[in-house]
Design an enzyme around this catalytic site. Structure first.
Site, PDB file in Angstrom:
ATOM      1  N   GLU A 297       0.821  -1.221   0.000  1.00 29.57           N
ATOM      2  CA  GLU A 297       0.000   0.000   0.000  1.00 29.57           C
ATOM      3  C   GLU A 297       0.853   1.268   0.000  1.00 29.57           C
ATOM      4  O   GLU A 297       0.704   2.144   0.848  1.00 29.57           O
ATOM      5  CB  GLU A 297      -0.964  -0.032   1.194  1.00 29.57           C
ATOM      6  CG  GLU A 297      -1.881  -1.243   1.147  1.00 29.57           C
ATOM      7  CD  GLU A 297      -2.723  -1.435   2.403  1.00 29.57           C
ATOM      8  OE1 GLU A 297      -2.581  -0.634   3.356  1.00 29.57           O
ATOM      9  OE2 GLU A 297      -3.530  -2.376   2.435  1.00 29.57           O
TER      10      GLU A 297
ATOM     11  N   GLU B 227      -6.352 -10.156  -2.262  1.00 28.31           N
ATOM     12  CA  GLU B 227      -7.061 -10.104  -0.974  1.00 28.31           C
ATOM     13  C   GLU B 227      -8.573  -9.984  -1.191  1.00 28.31           C
ATOM     14  O   GLU B 227      -9.246  -9.205  -0.527  1.00 28.31           O
ATOM     15  CB  GLU B 227      -6.565  -8.911  -0.134  1.00 28.31           C
ATOM     16  CG  GLU B 227      -5.069  -8.880   0.082  1.00 28.31           C
ATOM     17  CD  GLU B 227      -4.605  -7.754   1.009  1.00 28.31           C
ATOM     18  OE1 GLU B 227      -5.456  -7.164   1.721  1.00 28.31           O
ATOM     19  OE2 GLU B 227      -3.395  -7.469   1.024  1.00 28.31           O
TER      20      GLU B 227
END
Length: 354
Positions: A157, A265
């Protein structure tokens, strides 16, 4: 009545299928995991805090007002933070690692550096050299202790959410400089020479973030430091035509880079965080299989570019989405392939029956 295909059987000609697992419930999920998944990911156990707990008290954020931060903790023993391999607890991660090895399941490493997993307020107080020593030691430890992960999410991220921005302002960027990603991916390439290196992020289908991800992976690819674009794919039950168009366009552009794509995910949230309905409704639950069906129809069209699709969890009983509170109440979400008793959900049927 014909026996229903397992997930990995259904997709054997398309891509591998994976799930995130946790050591605390792996035993109860073991047969479901072995039957359905080619790969697994440790949900939290292989993150920095999962491996180096530092016996560190975490502040109670629930007592703080919005935007308020607790004071930085006093560091009384720097050595234990500068040298993380002095203080490790790998038992939970070892359980997942050994389960994968014993059952011939490939393991995705998650994640080497993430701003969301280190002792609160500690790295901010280390000098750049001290944090570099910490990071080198951590990567070396992970490479020696968990050899054989076929892929690693390196810096998790790294991209800002705000349109117009670029890199997220993390402690790594602050200490190591604007080129810190080349440093950390270079370190990963050195310590994990046989693993695919993945650049993993969320909201990856939103055009402004997609373009920044492309900018980042382009600059990493030029230096030979990335192999995989990781699309977290935390989506919701209200995904509509526009969102699916964005998803398709993003996959087009990611595939054009020549890098592999992993859906890393995936889940379908029954609640839309940014306003809207604040509870799990029957309509949202009914939408979950429809969203999965459309998403997987698109994924199948990218056979060859998409190497792996991983769900963030196995059973609705243990989804990370259940830990969120909305208006003071915990949400009982239904975002995954198996229900609380490990029976296939409608979403499972929508994914395997095509």
């Amino acid at each position: 009545m014909h026996k229903m295909k397992t997930l990995k059987q259904a997709y054997k000609d398309y891509f591998t299928v994976g799930a995130a697992v946790a050591a605390s419930w792996l035993d109860e999920a073991a047969e479901t995991v072995k039957d359905n998944f080619d790969t697994i990911t440790a949900e939290n156990e292989m993150k920095y805090n999962g491996v180096h707990p530092h016996n560190y008290p975490r502040p109670d954020f629930s007592t703080l007002k919005r935007g308020e931060k607790p004071p930085l903790p006093e560091i009384t023993d720097r050595e234990r933070f500068v040298h993380p391999s002095l203080e490790t607890d790998t038992a939970p991660a070892d359980k997942i690692y050994n389960f994968a090895k014993d059952n011939g399941i490939a393991l995705r490493g998650h994640t080497l550096s993430w701003h969301g997993s280190y002792p609160y307020g500690i790295f901010e107080q280390l000098t750049p050299q001290e944090l570099m020593t910490n990071t080198i030691e951590h990567y070396k430890f992970m490479a020696e202790h968990f050899p054989g992960c076929y892929c690693w999410d390196v810096v998790n991220e790294a991209i800002q959410d705000k349109p117009g921005g670029y890199l997220r302002n993390t402690v790594y960027k602050e200490k190591f400089g604007d080129d810190y990603l080349y440093t950390l991916y270079g370190m990963a390439r050195k310590h994990f020479p046989d693993a695919e290196l993945c650049c993993n992020d969320y909201n990856e289908f939103m055009p402004s973030k997609r373009d920044n991800i492309l900018k980042l992976v382009g600059s990493l690819k030029e230096r030979g430091l990335v192999d995989v674009i990781g699309c977290q794919c935390h989506i919701n039950a209200f995904f509509g035509d526009k969102e699916f168009d964005d998803l398709r366009r993003a996959l087009d552009m990611y595939a054009e880079t020549g890098l592999k794509i992993h859906i890393t995910e995936m889940d379908v949230n029954c609640v839309k965080w940014d306003g809207g309905v604040r509870e799990v409704t029957d309509e949202a639950v009914k939408n979950v299989p429809k969203v999965y069906a459309r998403a997987f129809e698109i994924f199948r069209q990218y056979k060859g570019a998409i190497e792996n699709v991983t769900f963030w969890g196995v059973s609705n009983r243990h989804s990370w989405l259940n830990s969120f509170k909305l208006d003071g109440a915990k949400v009982k979400n239904q975002p995954l392939m198996f229900d609380e008793d490990y029976r296939p959900t409608e979403a499972y049927l929508a994914v395997v029956d095509f």
